[in-house]
Design a protein around this motif. Structure first.
Motif, mmCIF file in Angstrom:
data_model
loop_
_atom_site.group_PDB
_atom_site.id
_atom_site.type_symbol
_atom_site.label_atom_id
_atom_site.label_comp_id
_atom_site.label_asym_id
_atom_site.label_seq_id
_atom_site.Cartn_x
_atom_site.Cartn_y
_atom_site.Cartn_z
ATOM 1 N N ILE A 1 49.587 22.053 4.872
ATOM 2 C CA ILE A 1 48.737 22.277 3.691
ATOM 3 C C ILE A 1 49.545 22.969 2.585
ATOM 4 O O ILE A 1 50.147 24.025 2.798
ATOM 5 C CB ILE A 1 47.500 23.133 4.048
ATOM 6 N N ILE A 2 49.504 22.359 1.401
ATOM 7 C CA ILE A 2 50.196 22.927 0.241
ATOM 8 C C ILE A 2 49.144 23.708 -0.552
ATOM 9 O O ILE A 2 48.145 23.133 -0.998
ATOM 10 C CB ILE A 2 50.790 21.802 -0.642
ATOM 11 N N VAL A 3 49.362 25.003 -0.688
ATOM 12 C CA VAL A 3 48.330 25.811 -1.355
ATOM 13 C C VAL A 3 48.813 26.364 -2.691
ATOM 14 O O VAL A 3 50.010 26.562 -2.909
ATOM 15 C CB VAL A 3 47.823 26.971 -0.459
ATOM 16 N N GLY A 4 47.837 26.642 -3.564
ATOM 17 C CA GLY A 4 48.147 27.193 -4.878
ATOM 18 C C GLY A 4 46.888 27.278 -5.720
ATOM 19 O O GLY A 4 45.785 26.999 -5.231
ATOM 20 N N ARG A 5 47.075 27.673 -6.977
ATOM 21 C CA ARG A 5 45.931 27.747 -7.888
ATOM 22 C C ARG A 5 46.123 26.677 -8.948
ATOM 23 O O ARG A 5 47.207 26.568 -9.535
ATOM 24 C CB ARG A 5 45.878 29.128 -8.537
ATOM 25 N N ILE A 6 45.080 25.896 -9.167
ATOM 26 C CA ILE A 6 45.200 24.850 -10.192
ATOM 27 C C ILE A 6 45.073 25.515 -11.560
ATOM 28 O O ILE A 6 44.023 26.052 -11.904
ATOM 29 C CB ILE A 6 44.129 23.761 -10.003
ATOM 30 N N GLU A 7 46.156 25.522 -12.312
ATOM 31 C CA GLU A 7 46.143 26.190 -13.611
ATOM 32 C C GLU A 7 45.489 25.315 -14.678
ATOM 33 O O GLU A 7 44.843 25.821 -15.585
ATOM 34 C CB GLU A 7 47.573 26.558 -14.042
ATOM 35 N N SER B 1 41.601 28.054 -6.488
ATOM 36 C CA SER B 1 42.700 28.179 -5.525
ATOM 37 C C SER B 1 42.370 27.242 -4.378
ATOM 38 O O SER B 1 41.283 27.332 -3.800
ATOM 39 C CB SER B 1 42.801 29.617 -5.023
ATOM 40 N N THR B 2 43.271 26.367 -4.071
ATOM 41 C CA THR B 2 42.932 25.325 -3.107
ATOM 42 C C THR B 2 44.163 24.904 -2.289
ATOM 43 O O THR B 2 45.268 25.401 -2.509
ATOM 44 C CB THR B 2 42.300 24.117 -3.850
ATOM 45 N N GLY B 3 43.936 23.976 -1.362
ATOM 46 C CA GLY B 3 45.037 23.459 -0.564
ATOM 47 C C GLY B 3 44.953 21.936 -0.513
ATOM 48 O O GLY B 3 43.851 21.372 -0.496
#
Lengths: 412, 243
Positions: free
Chosen positions: A237-243, A283-285
């Motif tokens: 799973i690649i996680v982060g916040r969609i800017e 914030s998602t994956g």
């Protein structure tokens, strides 16, 4: 629950340290009835017991106390409400914290209030903070001329200070939406338009705030998904916040700076199944169809409307460390989740942020509180944008042990 | 004139936290009270004014009875000074009635389970403490300004940080308001003579309440060689100031 549904506008209050920021915040909370029952009464009762006038600034201590006890949900922000919407005041204990928060995206203000003590007039810190507002591109600005009670509500004094301030603001291209004479202590023109300032025909602070616009959601913009981490469980799973932008299952995506392409297989959210899309601010994956090489600092985009990949950046920085920058020092460049060592190739000019005076052309160093136009050379290519196009990838900080400067990208 | 601003339970950490610049004069720091088995108000002020550890002597009277103790002026450094004013100091000029009432209310507060009753008691308790504080403050400032009587020493004992702290130490807003008030008093008197600000002990949080901490604090607006003094060291310092 009603609070959660209401529109929310985030703003910051900046200005010289003794010009009444805490009192103004206290008054905003009191006048909008946003304090827990009995708390203001308690503050009033103690002030009376001690034979003092009521001090609204103590409301700030109460809010701090709530935070210390974990009562407020967000640890860095406080809320009050008008009939129209909810407001979040972003804490800006000092300009370093403010710039850092604004640039790292920890707390993005959509509007600002610049507070000036009308008795004392415009101070160095007032000008510096105004400069920071202009640097960060904040265009919804209210200037509040506080402590009008101390100058007997005299229109002449208000006009004098207003003239001096506007001269400076014009020079840095800030056009305040409103200039309002107030007394936070006495409650003049915060929520109520009082007779003390009957000569002023403009709005109260709350009326002015209510005319502001909430920042347009970035979900319609191009996709920018900086990768925070990659977790490997049974799935990768690649996680982060969609800017900015929106990401959907089945869409083709590109991983920058490598340029590898793949397809979104699934969107993973805690305790949710069959998530089809995720929008800006979330914030998602994600799980990809192919096993692509991806790491923290990479930026995921769609295959069109791409950001710039470069190792040379033109920028405007505000230095905020007592230790000046001197060539050939190496600094850590942090933009979204990217972290890379860099050098400053050229310091085109340095400016005093409070007087706007040119300090030096083709300078050799940048000192505390100076602003500089620079050219940065990063050790490896980074994914960035011009600040005017996509703010999220157009702002950065420099770090030594701690943050020492913040800036915006002006050209790439 | 020597001015002693005696503050019960002034917590050094809070002085720092609330940025009370006037409670930190030219020199300041913590005091060492580790020679005492517990940080007891009556024991500490008795030892301060006599220059000797009076723990055994005070405790032998019993927990309740010790509050009746009154030292003779000859046993204290006050006797060294002409026309001294000593306001409300435990073991010397203490207004027992007022303090007994607050102790009584404190006891009732912890005995009752009823929330409304607790609130009522807390309000009364706080009100009494502030009222008493204002009274002592007025007398203290008046004595300092009094030129006619030529007081060589004025001591004011302020219990508000202790009394309010016991029930409200976890309430930062109230505590800050009190510390700022004490800081303002220090500012008012700092140029009126040789000033010593002294606490018997500090205070530590016990949930929302407060209990005595194991050190006190001191500050002076003149040069001293004190580093981490004992409370009994002030006897010598003060008597030497006279000379």
């Amino acid at each position: 629950m009603e609070t959660l549904k209401m529109e929310n506008l985030k703003f910051v209050i900046v200005g010289h340290v003794d010009h009444g920021k805490s009192t103004l915040i206290g008054r905003l909370f009191f006048d909008t009835d946003s304090l827990p029952e009995g708390r203001m009464e308690e503050i009033k009762a103690i002030c009376e017991s001690l034979g003092k006038e009521v001090e609204f600034a103590y409301v700030m201590d109460h809010l701090q106390e709530e935070r210390d006890q974990g009562i407020t949900i967000d640890t860095a922000q406080t809320f009050f409400r008008t009939k129209k919407r909810q407001y979040t005041i972003i804490d800006a204990p000092g300009h370093v914290e403010f710039i850092k928060n604004m640039i790292t995206g920890a707390s993005q203000a959509e509007a600002a209030m610049l507070i000036v003590d009308v008795e004392e007039g415009v101070q160095e810190q007032t000008r510096r903070h105004a400069y920071i507002l202009s640097l960060l591109g904040l265009d919804q600005v209210i200037v509040v001329m506080n402590k009008m009670d101390l100058v007997n509500y005299k229109k002449e004094r208000y006009k004098e200070v207003k003239k001096e301030l506007l001269k400076f603001l014009n020079a840095i291209h800030i056009k305040p939406t409103y200039l309002i004479p107030i007394s936070a202590k006495q409650g003049d023109f915060i929520a109520k338009k009082t007779d003390n300032l009957s000569w002023f025909k403009g709005p109260s602070v709350l009326e002015a705030l209510d005319t502001f616009h909430v920042k347009e959601s970035a979900k319609k913009k191009a996709l920018r998904f900086p990768v925070q981490d990659v977790f490997k469980y049974d799935k990768r799973i690649i996680v982060g916040r969609i800017e900015s932008g929106t990401i959907k299952v089945g869409e083709k995506i590109k991983i920058l700076p490598s340029g590898e392409e793949t397809i979104v297989k699934s969107i993973e959210e805690y305790e949710k199944k069959d998530v089809k899309k995720a929008e800006a601010g979330k914030s998602t994956g994600i799980v990809t169809k192919d096993k692509v090489f991806v790491d923290r600092g990479d930026v995921i985009t769609h295959t069109k409307d791409l950001p710039i990949i470069t190792d040379t950046i033109k920028a405007h920085v505000f230095w905020m460390d007592k230790v000046p920058f001197k060539k050939p020092e190496r600094l850590l460049f942090k933009c979204a989740t990217q972290e890379v060592m860099c050098g400053i190739e050229k310091i085109e000019r340095t400016i005093d942020s409070s007087t706007l005076k040119l300090i030096s052309k083709d300078a050799k160093e940048i000192k505390n509180r100076e602003v500089a136009d620079i050219i940065i050379k990063t050790e490896k290519p980074v994914v960035v944008e011009n600040f005017n196009n996509v703010q999220e990838l157009g702002r950065f900080v420099f770090q030594r042990k701690d943050t020492c400067a913040g800036g915006i990208i002006t050209d790439v | 004139m020597i001015i002693i601003f005696a503050i019960d339970a002034l917590e050094y950490e809070k002085v720092e936290k609330f940025n009370c610049e006037n409670l930190k004069q030219m020199h300041y720091g913590r005091t060492d009270i580790s020679e005492f088995s517990q940080p007891r108000t009556m024991v500490l002020w008795s030892s301060f004014m006599t220059g000797m550890n009076k723990e055994k002597e005070v405790l032998k009277d019993g927990d309740k009875e010790m509050w009746d103790k009154k030292w003779d002026i000859k046993e204290t450094f006050f006797s060294e000074f002409k026309n001294p004013v000593v306001l409300d100091l435990p073991g010397y000029s203490y207004d027992k009635k007022v303090h007994d009432k607050s102790r009584e209310l404190l006891k009732k507060f912890f005995e009752t389970e009823d929330k409304k009753e607790k609130d009522k008691i807390r309000k009364q308790y706080n009100k009494d403490a502030f009222e008493h504080h204002r009274k002592i403050k007025e007398q203290f400032l008046k004595a300092i300004e009094e030129k006619k009587e030529k007081h060589e020493l004025v001591l004011g004992y302020f219990s508000v940080a202790d009394v309010i702290g016991h029930l409200n130490f976890g309430n930062t807003t109230i505590m800050k308001m009190i510390y700022k008030e004490l800081d303002e008093i220090a500012e008012q008197i700092s140029k009126k003579g040789k000033l010593i600000i002294l606490s018997d002990h500090g205070m530590k949080a016990l949930g929302m309440f407060g209990d005595h901490s194991e050190y006190g604090s001191w500050s002076t607006n003149f040069d001293t060689k004190l580093k981490k003094p004992k409370i009994t060291d002030f006897y010598k310092l003060i008597t030497e100031l006279k000379n």
